[in-house]
Write an enzyme that holds these catalytic residues in place. Sequence first.
Site, mmCIF file in Angstrom:
data_model
loop_
_atom_site.group_PDB
_atom_site.id
_atom_site.type_symbol
_atom_site.label_atom_id
_atom_site.label_comp_id
_atom_site.label_asym_id
_atom_site.label_seq_id
_atom_site.Cartn_x
_atom_site.Cartn_y
_atom_site.Cartn_z
ATOM 1 N N LYS A 10 0.859 -1.182 0.000
ATOM 2 C CA LYS A 10 0.000 0.000 0.000
ATOM 3 C C LYS A 10 0.893 1.228 0.000
ATOM 4 O O LYS A 10 1.643 1.453 0.951
ATOM 5 C CB LYS A 10 -0.905 -0.012 1.226
ATOM 6 N N ARG A 39 0.866 9.686 6.492
ATOM 7 C CA ARG A 39 0.983 8.243 6.740
ATOM 8 C C ARG A 39 2.275 7.670 6.160
ATOM 9 O O ARG A 39 2.396 6.473 5.972
ATOM 10 C CB ARG A 39 -0.236 7.520 6.167
ATOM 11 N N LYS A 94 -2.132 -1.470 -3.883
ATOM 12 C CA LYS A 94 -2.991 -0.294 -3.828
ATOM 13 C C LYS A 94 -2.137 0.956 -3.868
ATOM 14 O O LYS A 94 -1.180 1.022 -3.085
ATOM 15 C CB LYS A 94 -3.803 -0.356 -2.531
HETATM 16 ZN ZN LIG Z 1 -6.022 3.210 8.170
#
Ligand SMILES: [Zn+2]
Length: 310
Positions: free
Chosen positions: A180, A202, A233
Amino acid sequence: MVRETRLEASQLVLPLFARGGRKFRRAINAMPGVFQLSPDELLKDARRVFEAGVPAVLLFGIPDRKDAKASGAYAANGIVQQAVKLLKKELPGLYVITDVCLCEYMEHGHCGIVQKDNRGARILNDPTLKLLARTAASHAEAGADMVAPSDMMDGRVHAIRSELDRRGLNEVPIMSYAAKFASGFYGPFREAAESTPRFGDRRSYQMDAGNALEALREVALDVQEGADIVMVKPALAYLDVIYRVKQQFGYPTAAYAVSAEYSMVKAAAANGWIDERAVTMESLLAMRRAGADIIITYAAVEVAKWLAEG
Ligand SMILES: [Zn+2]
């Protein structure tokens, strides 16, 4: 007859967003055709999904309250747990996958427990694992057919597998968001899931867009830890990663065509700049060609209808 790659409705998964209340249906501005839905409304949409030939949904939850330990994520009567119970009761043939993460339930919007000190804020990886495992198990106990951890903490697939097995849920598979990437393509989703981080970003736990080999290492870890399906992703900007993952591991591979992939097509089509159907079908076919067995897309129902039209 000689086409090498085919796209079928049976390969699609539609994400759905559940929130509390009744008769609640809120349109997501940046994602035309996507809604936050109370369980009764969600059931209506799920029925349409199923009747269109899409076999599976991926559930996200938006809780009424958020806190610092994401209690809503693993509450027995949490929003995802309620929605799963209703779907499995009314539509037992629909395959229900749940997103397992804490960001929607955390007041700060991060995917893990946050510690703040004089050096700033950090995500605490290991204490987060326990909460993720608890969340996955509570989804499975509510009836989820498969759990899909999206947090990207190290060791979470193992933690979830152990907890599921300990509770006798050993037949519930795990689809891990294995590779991800930290991505600008998630923008519209954060409106849908109300999960924008209050501070920071993030990038300490999601992957850098430049790193394909690291993606393979992340996938290898998840496979070792017991993932049954591995996911890449976003999808369209990472077709090479999908290809490498499929080539190297030969595992069931999922591609998540994320919110902006959907919204960009919708926006351009609304302006008359592109042919929505042609661009959508070509993009999803490219994901299949790259090696994706399963495609998670907000366009799943439209695509299934187009496929049925031939
Ligand atoms: Zn999350």
